[in-house]
Write an enzyme that holds these catalytic residues in place. Structure first.
Site, PDB file in Angstrom:
ATOM      1  CG  ASP A 176      -1.875   1.126   1.319  1.00 16.38           C
ATOM      2  OD1 ASP A 176      -1.416   2.270   1.510  1.00 16.38           O
ATOM      3  OD2 ASP A 176      -3.091   0.900   1.239  1.00 16.38           O
TER       4      ASP A 176
ATOM      5  N   GLY B 293      -4.731   2.796  -0.123  1.00 16.47           N
ATOM      6  CA  GLY B 293      -4.336   1.996  -1.279  1.00 16.47           C
ATOM      7  C   GLY B 293      -5.092   0.688  -1.382  1.00 16.47           C
ATOM      8  CG  ASP B 294      -3.777  -2.866   0.730  1.00 13.53           C
ATOM      9  OD1 ASP B 294      -3.193  -2.833  -0.374  1.00 13.53           O
ATOM     10  OD2 ASP B 294      -3.260  -3.344   1.757  1.00 13.53           O
ATOM     11  CG  PHE B 295      -9.050  -1.812   2.684  1.00 16.08           C
ATOM     12  CD1 PHE B 295      -9.798  -2.974   2.643  1.00 16.08           C
ATOM     13  CD2 PHE B 295      -7.846  -1.836   3.371  1.00 16.08           C
ATOM     14  CE1 PHE B 295      -9.370  -4.123   3.277  1.00 16.08           C
ATOM     15  CE2 PHE B 295      -7.406  -2.984   4.008  1.00 16.08           C
ATOM     16  CZ  PHE B 295      -8.177  -4.128   3.963  1.00 16.08           C
TER      17      PHE B 295
END
Length: 380
Positions: free
Chosen positions: A128, A156-158
């Site tokens: 991320d 980033g990830d979610f």
């Protein structure tokens, strides 16, 4: 009275096991009614906690025999979530365009990567922090004069990853309703995160975002859009009193007369304003400030921790409420505070029965390592 239908009733999703963004996209689909089966590797120990309302089938995708079960599932599926780095599916002989979409032309293949699939970073590993770094987002986060500050792996990830991938899947489902054809959805966390920063990007020449990191109206630069420690060490209050009427309510709640404070419109006065607010907030506990500001328009609220929310009985809800076709309710026994995990293979037999009509011992068996394999003579 029967329960209302779920928005994604009847949608079937195959989720190749991964961590964070791919499982989050699958979780959103499952919460809104899709049937989601995760494909785990043999002997895998999954750390994935985003497993609510999912099942699992264990397959060895390096083994052509496992491909037969995967293809049987994909023949009935609407969506495949691919969380792998570029080229992995192709090396497994599962190219979306050359293999999967020919097998099922209505399939939507959602491919979730960190970096873009083109450009200098496409073959590099990352997390991320790396994706938001090259998206330009990380450079905006943190106090003035300090190094950029990573906000966990939320952006980033979610937000830029799993949620954007979910949006892409929904758009592809809408397109398929018109055309009858599936397609490949390519999502990546660099573009997703950069898109979330559309307002700062488009406001670089305005008072809101025209200054360096930590010196703008909404990034901690403004003393009336910031957090302050209270008399309780480690407990904070957040204020966002941008509009004049809200600022007036804030000043009143803090016990100031307007004449006591310098004009907030002059940025040169911001350090003095911040110091005055910081001193005043330290005079009372967070609970005392809550008693003053609750129910007012001062845009002043406590900074609550996850532990406090859980202990206070806060229950997670679906991201949005559709009045006529709501999401699945979050399990009432934990209020959304426990992922619970999903052991590889859990619920797989039920999924094979409901999707394909298969039963163990007739079409397939489960090996000692948990892998599902077709029995000899089984016809797909």
């Amino acid at each position: 009275m029967s329960a209302p239908p779920l928005p994604l009733d009847g949608i079937r999703v195959v989720e190749l096991a991964g961590l964070a963004p791919g499982p989050f996209a699958g979780l959103l689909l499952a919460d809104y009614g899709a049937s989601v089966v995760r494909i785990d590797r043999p002997k895998a120990v999954s750390a994935d906690q985003l497993t609510r309302n999912k099942t699992s089938v264990t397959l060895d995708l390096r083994d052509k025999a496992s491909h037969r079960i995967l293809f049987a599932l994909l023949k009935k599926a609407d969506v495949l979530i691919d969380p792998y780095r570029p080229g992995v599916l192709e090396r497994l002989g599962l190219s979306p365009s050359e293999v999967l979409l020919k097998h099922n032309p209505r399939l939507i293949v959602a491919r979730m990567t960190g970096f873009r699939r083109d450009g200098k970073y496409k073959d590099m590993a990352g997390h991320d922090i790396n994706y938001i770094a090259v998206s330009g987002v990380l450079s905006m986060l943190g106090r003035a004069g300090e190094r950029p500050y990573a906000p966990g792996n939320i952006l980033g990830d979610f937000a830029g990853g799993g949620a954007m991938c979910f949006q892409g899947i929904l758009l592809a489902l809408l397109s398929r309703a018109r055309t009858g054809r599936g397609q490949v959805v390519e999502a990546n966390m660099v573009d997703g995160s950069a898109y979330l920063a559309a307002m700062p990007r488009l406001n670089l020449q305005t008072p809101f975002w025209g200054e360096p990191r930590g010196q703008n109206m909404l990034d901690g630069g403004s003393p009336f859009y910031d957090t302050y420690e209270t008399k309780d060490a480690g407990q904070y209050f957040a204020i966002g009193a941008l509009e004049p009427q809200f600022y007036a309510a804030l000043i009143k709640g803090l016990g100031f007369q307007a004449a006591e404070l310098p004009a907030r419109e002059d940025r040169d006065n911001w350090p003095a304003l911040r110091a005055a607010f910081a001193r005043r907030f330290r005079e009372k506990t967070r609970a005392e400030w809550e008693a003053i500001f609750d129910g007012t328009d001062a845009c002043a609220t406590p900074v609550l921790t996850q532990d406090e929310l859980e202990q206070g009985g806060y229950e997670q809800r679906a991201a949005v409420t559709l009045v006529d076709t709501p999401a699945r309710p979050i399990p009432a026994d934990d209020g959304g505070w426990r992922g619970g995990g999903l052991s590889p293979g859990t619920g797989g037999a039920e999924t094979l029965q409901s999707w394909l009509g298969w039963t163990p011992g007739r079409e397939y068996e489960v090996r000692p390592d948990g892998t599902f394999v077709l029995l000899g003579g089984s016809k797909l």
